[in-house]
Scaffold this motif. Structure first.
Motif, PDB file in Angstrom:
ATOM      1  N   TYR A 597       0.816  -1.214   0.000  1.00  0.00           N
ATOM      2  CA  TYR A 597       0.000   0.000   0.000  1.00  0.00           C
ATOM      3  C   TYR A 597       0.852   1.268   0.000  1.00  0.00           C
ATOM      4  N   ALA A 598       2.153   1.141   0.255  1.00  0.00           N
ATOM      5  CA  ALA A 598       3.041   2.304   0.183  1.00  0.00           C
ATOM      6  C   ALA A 598       3.516   2.571  -1.241  1.00  0.00           C
ATOM      7  N   ARG A 599       3.219   1.670  -2.167  1.00  0.00           N
ATOM      8  CA  ARG A 599       3.780   1.782  -3.511  1.00  0.00           C
ATOM      9  C   ARG A 599       3.251   2.994  -4.271  1.00  0.00           C
ATOM     10  N   GLY A 600       2.001   3.358  -4.021  1.00  0.00           N
ATOM     11  CA  GLY A 600       1.448   4.501  -4.733  1.00  0.00           C
ATOM     12  C   GLY A 600       2.234   5.762  -4.448  1.00  0.00           C
ATOM     13  N   ALA A 601       2.508   6.040  -3.169  1.00  0.00           N
ATOM     14  CA  ALA A 601       3.269   7.235  -2.797  1.00  0.00           C
ATOM     15  C   ALA A 601       4.703   7.156  -3.305  1.00  0.00           C
ATOM     16  N   ILE A 602       5.300   5.956  -3.278  1.00  0.00           N
ATOM     17  CA  ILE A 602       6.677   5.806  -3.740  1.00  0.00           C
ATOM     18  C   ILE A 602       6.761   6.031  -5.241  1.00  0.00           C
ATOM     19  N   ALA A 603       5.827   5.470  -5.999  1.00  0.00           N
ATOM     20  CA  ALA A 603       5.831   5.664  -7.449  1.00  0.00           C
ATOM     21  C   ALA A 603       5.633   7.134  -7.802  1.00  0.00           C
ATOM     22  N   GLU A 604       4.784   7.812  -7.036  1.00  0.00           N
ATOM     23  CA  GLU A 604       4.580   9.239  -7.265  1.00  0.00           C
ATOM     24  C   GLU A 604       5.869  10.011  -7.016  1.00  0.00           C
ATOM     25  N   CYS A 605       6.588   9.636  -5.964  1.00  0.00           N
ATOM     26  CA  CYS A 605       7.869  10.271  -5.668  1.00  0.00           C
ATOM     27  C   CYS A 605       8.886  10.003  -6.774  1.00  0.00           C
TER      28      CYS A 605
END
Length: 659
Positions: A597-605
């Motif tokens: 579930y942290a992947r969305g924020a990481i991909a955005e970064c």
């Protein structure tokens, strides 16, 4: 049947609701000549003695009496009693229950040949589950298949054979041959479908190359036979129409669910099967297909435009059951529902009575068709939402759906501001009423909303958490409004010593751009804040860039914390401030693997990092190549799971393009 029942000390035994002294009455009720009394007794057994699949000492004490009831031909509804026994002895109930049912398993042998089809349906699977003689069980099933003629029982025999294959792989060859024989002519379409599903689960190498077309053809043949069968109501009558629309074909649903489960990650085949189901002339087949489509969409990534278009075809106003089922699925698809947008708009236009859903208790909410249309991003939802905003009561959650319309919703801003200004600040529901309106105005970045937002900040009442909730929502809105919120700066400064300090500092930075005014508060929250406060402080510090270099020591500490969300936020801020990706990328890589579930924020970064994020390119390409959604999980789902996964995929593509 009840010999010895009064010798059991039922009062000392327990069930879900305490003493089991009422259980003898339930057992006797199962044998009643009165159908209503039997139904009440069975409900009581499942409701207390076997509550939610649990087993108690009273449950075990019932087993001998249930076997006695099931074995007496004069007892009505014995099939339900056998089903209860099977459920009590299920693998999930634990060894004592399994042993209790297994001890009486010999009783299932004559029941498999019982004159009552309902008893035979339940008993065939029980043979496989509880009789510890595989060779004998297979022979019993072989003999039963040779003489069985009931169309409702035959598929359960196929299911029993499939279970046998999975439970006894060493002796499975004979069962596989039986299934293969039952999967072709001259067997009935229902039996062939059932056999194909079990072969797909246990012996996929025996499936025909044209499995999906064959399954679709058999489904339609089966439906045609059911439609003309003796227990099919006249299709020209009201009752007949209701039966056609009601999703009551449980057997058909089970047959196709089994096939879908067996196909698993063969998504292209499952889509083709679903398209065939949704194109069936039989409304019950289509309704079953609609419900099955939800699981496929939630779990897998693919081009679903064909089945979604067919979901749109189920929205004809007269077919209520199909319409409601299709709308329920479409509301979870968000942008993926676009192929059905024309049909959704037609339905919304034709049925104003569906714009709002009224509940027995609580505020009305936005109706499903309009919600699905708005979530798909279709601007045709805007005028209807405007009418509702001008009405006497705004449906709960309306503003949250406005968010998905993007700039197309700009004409709604004046009405949203007006409604926000009407939120009664002395109401315990103030935060609940304001939240969706604030979300919409935040998404629209409407600078004219500042006075209404300031009204919330200044007038939010104390007590019951209402002020805290309202303040948090209002500060987030001001943050999004940027320099347009300069008038709120004094109020925001007043919040720098509260639990909203980190968020208020971010909003103050957006409004004035003065790092010196907010840095002390953010550093304090980063170091001494708890949970969400430290994470929010890290997020806001990252926005300050190089002006927040004093925060680097604290961010390094947070990036090594045990909480994945804090580590991720700290790493992102660290890079934005320092510009060196080397110490940050390992933190992001570890978080990516640890918590999907942290992947969305990481991909955005990574999309913002551009070429600096290239060492994590392998994570992005692997995610895009993965067929299963990152939100797919056993035992539950969220209504926004599909949207979150699609957003992740979009961020991955954007990040790769930036590198």
């Amino acid at each position: 049947m009840f010999t010895g029942i009064d010798e059991v000390d039922w009062a000392s035994l327990r069930h879900a609701y305490g003493s089991a002294e009422d259980v003898p009455g339930l057992l006797r009720g199962l044998a009643s000549a009165d159908a209503a009394e039997r139904e009440v007794a069975l409900d009581g057994m499942y409701g207390s003695v076997h509550h939610q699949g649990n087993v108690y000492d009273s449950t075990l004490a019932c087993v001998p009496f249930l076997f006695a009831l099931a074995s007496r031909a004069e007892v009505p509804d014995r099939g339900a009693i056998v089903e209860l026994l099977v459920s009590i002895g299920a693998e999930s109930t634990g060894p004592p229950a399994q042993a209790a049912v297994r001890a009486g398993a010999e009783a299932f042998v004559p029941l498999a040949d019982d004159p009552c089809p309902g008893v035979r349906r339940a008993a065939t699977g029980a043979l496989v589950r509880f009789l510890d003689e595989p060779a004998r069980v297979l022979e019993l099933l072989r003999r039963r298949i040779a003489v069985e003629r009931d169309e409702q029982v035959l598929p359960t025999l196929a299911a029993a054979l499939g279970l046998f294959v999975r439970r006894h792989p060493a002796e499975a060859a004979g069962a596989v041959e039986l299934l293969a024989a039952q999967s072709g002519p001259p067997c009935s379409p229902g039996m062939r479908l059932a056999a194909l599903g079990q072969l797909a689960l246990g012996a996929p190498e025996r499936l025909p190359a044209d499995l999906v077309p064959t399954a679709v053809r058999l489904l339609r043949e089966r439906s045609g036979r059911r439609a003309t069968g003796p227990d099919r109501a006249d299709p020209d009558t009201l009752v007949g129409r209701i039966r056609r629309l009601r999703p009551s074909d449980e057997e058909g649903s089970y047959l196709l669910r089994t096939l879908h489960r067996a196909l698993d990650d063969r998504v292209a085949d499952r889509i083709a099967l679903l398209v065939g189901q949704l194109g069936s002339p039989d409304a019950m087949d289509r309704c079953n297909a609609v419900r099955m489509s939800a699981g496929l969409f939630r779990e897998w990534r693919a081009d679903f435009s064909a089945p979604v278009s067919l979901l749109g075809a189920q929205l004809e106003p007269l077919e209520d059951q199909l319409r409601d089922a299709a709308v329920s699925v479409l509301t979870e698809l968000f942008g993926l529902a676009a192929p059905a947008a024309d049909e959704l708009h037609t339905l919304v236009t034709a049925r104003p009575d569906l714009w709002v859903h009224t509940w027995e208790r609580g505020r009305p909410s936005l109706g499903g068709p309009l919600k699905a249309l708005a979530r798909s991003g279709d601007r045709r939802a805007v005028p209807v939402l405007g009418q509702l905003l001008a009405g006497p009561v705004v449906p709960a959650g309306l503003g949250f759906e406005v968010v998905h319309l993007g700039p197309a919703a700009a004409p709604l801003a004046p009405a949203l501001r007006h409604r926000l200004g009407q939120v009664p600040l002395d109401s315990p529901e103030a935060a609940e009423l304001a939240a969706p309106l604030l979300a919409a105005l935040t998404a629209l970045k409407d600078p004219a909303a500042v006075p209404e937002v300031l009204r919330l900040l200044r007038g939010a009442p104390d007590g019951l958490g209402a002020r805290e909730a309202l303040v948090g929502q209002a500060v987030r809105a001001l943050d999004a409004l940027g320099t347009a919120a300069r008038a709120a700066a004094p109020v925001l400064r007043g919040l720098l010593g509260t639990r909203h300090a980190a968020q208020a500092a971010g909003a103050l930075w957006s409004a004035e751009g003065d790092a010196d005014a907010v840095l002390p508060s953010l550093l304090r929250e980063l170091t001494h804040g708890r949970g969400r406060s430290a994470r929010t402080a890290a997020e806001q510090l990252g926005r300050l860039g190089a002006a927040a270099r004093d925060a680097l020591p604290g961010l390094r500490v947070l990036a090594g914390s045990g909480r994945v969300w804090e580590r991720t936020a700290a790493a992102q801020a660290w890079w934005r401030i320092d510009g060196d990706p080397d110490p940050v990328l390992p933190v992001l890589r570890a978080a990516w693997s640890e918590n999907p579930y942290a992947r969305g924020a990481i991909a955005e970064c990574l999309a913002v990092m551009g070429p600096a994020g290239a060492p994590l390119r392998d994570l992005l390409t692997a995610e895009l190549a993965t067929a299963r959604r990152h939100t797919a999980r056993p035992g539950g789902y969220g209504s926004h799971d599909i949207a979150q996964d699609e957003r992740l995929l979009a961020n991955c593509r954007r990040a790769l393009a930036s590198q």
